[in-house]
Design an enzyme around this catalytic site. Structure first.
Site, PDB file in Angstrom:
ATOM      1  N   GLY A 209       0.826  -1.197   0.000  1.00 47.30           N
ATOM      2  CA  GLY A 209       0.000   0.000   0.000  1.00 47.30           C
ATOM      3  C   GLY A 209       0.858   1.242   0.000  1.00 47.30           C
ATOM      4  O   GLY A 209       2.064   1.180   0.283  1.00 47.30           O
TER       5      GLY A 209
ATOM      6  N   HIS B 240       7.677  -7.730  -3.883  1.00 47.57           N
ATOM      7  CA  HIS B 240       6.378  -8.185  -4.377  1.00 47.57           C
ATOM      8  C   HIS B 240       6.508  -9.506  -5.144  1.00 47.57           C
ATOM      9  O   HIS B 240       6.852  -9.499  -6.332  1.00 47.57           O
ATOM     10  CB  HIS B 240       5.751  -7.116  -5.274  1.00 47.57           C
ATOM     11  CG  HIS B 240       5.331  -5.892  -4.545  1.00 47.57           C
ATOM     12  ND1 HIS B 240       4.075  -5.735  -4.009  1.00 47.57           N
ATOM     13  CD2 HIS B 240       6.014  -4.756  -4.244  1.00 47.57           C
ATOM     14  CE1 HIS B 240       3.990  -4.567  -3.412  1.00 47.57           C
ATOM     15  NE2 HIS B 240       5.165  -3.943  -3.535  1.00 47.57           N
TER      16      HIS B 240
ATOM     17  N   ASP C 177     -18.055 -12.751 -21.822  1.00 44.51           N
ATOM     18  CA  ASP C 177     -18.566 -12.888 -20.458  1.00 44.51           C
ATOM     19  C   ASP C 177     -20.049 -13.238 -20.418  1.00 44.51           C
ATOM     20  O   ASP C 177     -20.452 -14.202 -19.752  1.00 44.51           O
ATOM     21  CB  ASP C 177     -18.329 -11.587 -19.674  1.00 44.51           C
ATOM     22  CG  ASP C 177     -16.873 -11.158 -19.701  1.00 44.51           C
ATOM     23  OD1 ASP C 177     -16.006 -12.033 -19.878  1.00 44.51           O
ATOM     24  OD2 ASP C 177     -16.615  -9.953 -19.561  1.00 44.51           O
ATOM     25  N   SER C 178     -20.860 -12.449 -21.101  1.00 47.82           N
ATOM     26  CA  SER C 178     -22.298 -12.700 -21.064  1.00 47.82           C
ATOM     27  C   SER C 178     -22.640 -14.024 -21.733  1.00 47.82           C
ATOM     28  O   SER C 178     -23.563 -14.735 -21.310  1.00 47.82           O
ATOM     29  CB  SER C 178     -23.075 -11.552 -21.718  1.00 47.82           C
ATOM     30  OG  SER C 178     -22.719 -11.389 -23.078  1.00 47.82           O
TER      31      SER C 178
ATOM     32  N   GLU D 115       4.168 -11.321  -6.208  1.00 47.42           N
ATOM     33  CA  GLU D 115       3.067 -11.468  -7.156  1.00 47.42           C
ATOM     34  C   GLU D 115       3.376 -10.873  -8.523  1.00 47.42           C
ATOM     35  O   GLU D 115       2.694 -11.174  -9.518  1.00 47.42           O
ATOM     36  CB  GLU D 115       1.792 -10.827  -6.586  1.00 47.42           C
ATOM     37  CG  GLU D 115       1.786  -9.312  -6.505  1.00 47.42           C
ATOM     38  CD  GLU D 115       2.412  -8.749  -5.238  1.00 47.42           C
ATOM     39  OE1 GLU D 115       2.128  -7.582  -4.903  1.00 47.42           O
ATOM     40  OE2 GLU D 115       3.213  -9.466  -4.586  1.00 47.42           O
TER      41      GLU D 115
ATOM     42  N   LYS E 200     -10.941 -12.615 -15.972  1.00 44.50           N
ATOM     43  CA  LYS E 200     -11.251 -12.851 -17.380  1.00 44.50           C
ATOM     44  C   LYS E 200     -10.669 -14.169 -17.896  1.00 44.50           C
ATOM     45  O   LYS E 200     -11.348 -14.920 -18.606  1.00 44.50           O
ATOM     46  CB  LYS E 200     -10.706 -11.687 -18.226  1.00 44.50           C
ATOM     47  CG  LYS E 200     -11.126 -11.736 -19.685  1.00 44.50           C
ATOM     48  CD  LYS E 200     -12.565 -11.297 -19.838  1.00 44.50           C
ATOM     49  CE  LYS E 200     -12.991 -11.239 -21.277  1.00 44.50           C
ATOM     50  NZ  LYS E 200     -14.313 -10.627 -21.437  1.00 44.50           N
TER      51      LYS E 200
ATOM     52  N   GLY F 227     -20.242 -10.312 -26.207  1.00 39.51           N
ATOM     53  CA  GLY F 227     -18.933 -10.576 -25.643  1.00 39.51           C
ATOM     54  C   GLY F 227     -18.844 -11.947 -25.003  1.00 39.51           C
ATOM     55  O   GLY F 227     -19.837 -12.667 -24.864  1.00 39.51           O
TER      56      GLY F 227
ATOM     57  N   SER G 105     -24.424  -9.417 -24.771  1.00 37.58           N
ATOM     58  CA  SER G 105     -23.780  -8.242 -25.368  1.00 37.58           C
ATOM     59  C   SER G 105     -23.025  -8.595 -26.637  1.00 37.58           C
ATOM     60  O   SER G 105     -22.644  -7.706 -27.386  1.00 37.58           O
ATOM     61  CB  SER G 105     -22.803  -7.624 -24.360  1.00 37.58           C
ATOM     62  OG  SER G 105     -21.724  -8.510 -24.116  1.00 37.58           O
TER      63      SER G 105
ATOM     64  N   CYS H 257       5.338  -6.077   1.532  1.00 39.97           N
ATOM     65  CA  CYS H 257       5.648  -4.642   1.469  1.00 39.97           C
ATOM     66  C   CYS H 257       5.041  -3.909   2.671  1.00 39.97           C
ATOM     67  O   CYS H 257       5.492  -4.104   3.800  1.00 39.97           O
ATOM     68  CB  CYS H 257       5.172  -4.071   0.132  1.00 39.97           C
ATOM     69  SG  CYS H 257       5.904  -2.468  -0.276  1.00 39.97           S
ATOM     70  N   TYR H 258       3.999  -3.080   2.455  1.00 42.61           N
ATOM     71  CA  TYR H 258       3.368  -2.396   3.586  1.00 42.61           C
ATOM     72  C   TYR H 258       2.872  -3.409   4.607  1.00 42.61           C
ATOM     73  O   TYR H 258       2.937  -3.173   5.821  1.00 42.61           O
ATOM     74  CB  TYR H 258       2.207  -1.533   3.096  1.00 42.61           C
ATOM     75  CG  TYR H 258       1.490  -0.787   4.205  1.00 42.61           C
ATOM     76  CD1 TYR H 258       1.972   0.428   4.679  1.00 42.61           C
ATOM     77  CD2 TYR H 258       0.336  -1.308   4.782  1.00 42.61           C
ATOM     78  CE1 TYR H 258       1.332   1.104   5.708  1.00 42.61           C
ATOM     79  CE2 TYR H 258      -0.318  -0.642   5.805  1.00 42.61           C
ATOM     80  CZ  TYR H 258       0.180   0.561   6.270  1.00 42.61           C
ATOM     81  OH  TYR H 258      -0.461   1.234   7.287  1.00 42.61           O
TER      82      TYR H 258
END
Length: 518
Positions: free
Chosen positions: A57, A169, A228-229, A171, A374, A226, A224, A88-89
């Site tokens: 952070g 980090h 996802d839908s 990640e 995603k 796309g 849509s 980190c933080y």
């Protein structure tokens, strides 16, 4: 959503990398959930976490209003020996609260930097640093396990209490063997057995939908065009069959010839029962004169619901009653970016399917993808048997071209943008680059530029091209097209699209920018 699985709780203290932590944990086959750093201890423990990770952070642990650990967390951790990792933080916070010493650094450590383990048998490696403060003294009972190339404390641990700290980090991909470090913490030290996959998500969601939707109830889904839908619709269709009624709304903000293309795909490839509603006049009228992107999103979200209400009335005539549920392809990044939920972060942008829904909406929501990123949705789609050529489509925002036209939306601007975008994507496909890019699109800018065409002076529109690579949409790098490609696509656009005299290419990563311009 995934309470039946081993869960890792990630407490967010405002880091730009928090979502990456969640993704890396999931890559290891372990379910993760992000919660605000100021969440109550009761809420944190309600997930029965097998491990807790504290994010980085921007704050200083001694600063006014600096975020703190949930009250009682360290006592609960000591009692239950819940493995705890501070990054980190998060490491500095642990050091401070456990009796160590944190001070402002005399020099800032930022970027890729060598880390030297204290153990003589371990090799040095490069890690991503991003901090100004430093842990000067580790708490009693802790062992200093690594230093940075500048000699500052880079890692500490207390194996007995199962508490670990990393000043860098793991990640971030710039950290060598970062995923291996997380694996060691979660699987070796915390003893978690990976038990989460898209197959388990599929089984759980089908069961959850069947339990939610009564045997005589019907569901409406807005498509849509796309990924996802569509994945959400196929998943619900698998759960309840023909009691799902799909509605594809043409809001006038689709890509070139999109209505015909997606309707063919829905019916012939996905085998979904779909009704097409052309509401373009309605949406464009509501959006006339609107330039604020947040207002655009909210208008579109509200209008979608109104269109669905009308479609539901038509469907009700056919089945004898109105559908009780609405399916949406909401993703985890949509939720995170729209409503971070705590004071140490900010709303990046409202997504029309999160921040734009009316409070008095009569449908109950079904959001089977709400906790997924995603790339996970794409994997889920493959498990559902959806063809790869569709699964690999670039993301397209629910508000469509409304958020790719900067400023007022007019029919002229829409027509220009559709043509430009079509040429751009076609050229990318011709060069075999489409599958190497996460998302590519054109943006209509609210400026005109002087040009020369046909020996005459022009004062026409400027368009921007954007292409990025990413794994989950939370961070992204701009795609390095060859100059010859950019020259070719620019020439095609300025020669074939009347009204465009200048083409620019966006070379900004996320962060600091978002992928979409609005």
């Amino acid at each position: 959503m995934m309470s039946s699985h081993s869960t890792v709780v990630i407490l967010d203290y405002g880091s730009q990398y928090t979502q990456l932590i969640a993704r890396r944990v999931r890559e290891l086959g372990i379910y993760s959930v992000i919660m605000p750093g100021d969440a109550s201890l009761e809420r944190v423990l309600s997930f029965s976490p097998r491990a807790i990770i504290l994010s980085g952070g921007p704050s200083s642990v001694y600063g006014d209003g600096a975020p703190t650990l949930p009250q009682g967390l360290l006592a609960a951790q000591e009692k239950g020996r819940i493995p705890l990792l501070g990054i980190c933080y998060g490491m500095q916070l642990l050091a401070k609260d456990l009796g160590g010493k944190v001070v402002p650094g005399d020099t800032r450590e930022y970027g890729r930097m060598a880390v030297i383990p204290e153990s003589g048998g371990a090799a040095r490696f490069f890690a991503w640093m991003s901090h100004g403060d430093e842990v000067k003294e580790v708490p009693q009972g802790f062992v200093l396990t690594a230093r940075s190339a500048q000699g500052k404390i880079a890692a500490m641990e207390n194996k007995e209490r199962r508490i670990y700290g990393l000043q860098f980090h793991p990640e971030v991909t710039h950290t060598e063997n970062g995923l291996q470090l997380l694996r060691e913490f979660l699987i070796k030290n915390a003893g978690i057995s990976p038990d989460w996959s898209m197959n388990s998500v599929l089984e759980e969601q089908v069961g959850k939908i069947r339990a939610m939707v009564g045997p005589d109830q019907h569901v409406i889904c807005g498509l849509s065009g796309g990924v996802d839908s569509a994945v959400a619709a196929v998943l619900v269709h698998q759960a309840i069959g023909d009691r799902l009624h799909c509605v594809f709304v043409d809001h006038g903000l689709l890509r070139f010839d999109e209505q015909a293309r997606v309707m063919k795909m829905f019916r012939e490839k996905l085998h979904l029962p779909v009704k097409c509603v052309d509401a373009s006049e309605r949406f464009l009228t509501k959006l006339a004169g609107v330039v604020d992107p947040e207002k655009k999103r909210k208008i579109i979200g509200a209008e979608f619901i109104e269109v669905f209400n009308g479609a539901a009335v038509d469907i009700a005539r056919e089945i004898g009653h109105e559908p009780a549920f609405l399916v949406q392809g909401t993703l985890y990044p949509d939720v995170i970016e729209s409503s971070p939920g705590h004071k140490h972060s900010v709303t990046i942008k409202s997504h029309h399917n999160v921040g734009g829904l009316p409070k008095d909406m009569k449908f109950k929501l079904i959001e089977p993808l709400r906790d997924l990123f995603k790339d996970e949705v794409r994997e889920l789609g493959r498990n559902l048997g959806i063809a790869e050529d569709f699964i690999g489509r670039h993301p397209f925002p629910g508000p469509g071209l409304a958020v790719r036209i900067i400023g007022e939306i007019t029919r002229e601007n829409l027509d220009i943008l559709k043509q430009v975008d079509e040429i751009y994507i076609q050229t990318i496909r011709e060069q075999g680059l489409y599958d190497k890019i996460w998302q590519a699109f054109a943006v209509f800018l609210p400026i005109r530029s002087v040009g020369v065409q046909g020996d005459g002076r022009t004062h026409d529109h400027v368009v921007a091209l954007r292409a990025v690579t990413s794994s989950d949409g939370m961070t992204a790098d701009w795609y390095p097209f060859q100059p010859a490609f950019l020259a070719q696509v620019s020439s095609r656009i300025t020669n074939q699209v009347k009204g465009v005299s200048r083409v620019v290419y966006d070379v900004t990563s996320k962060p600091p920018a978002t992928i979409e311009w609005e």
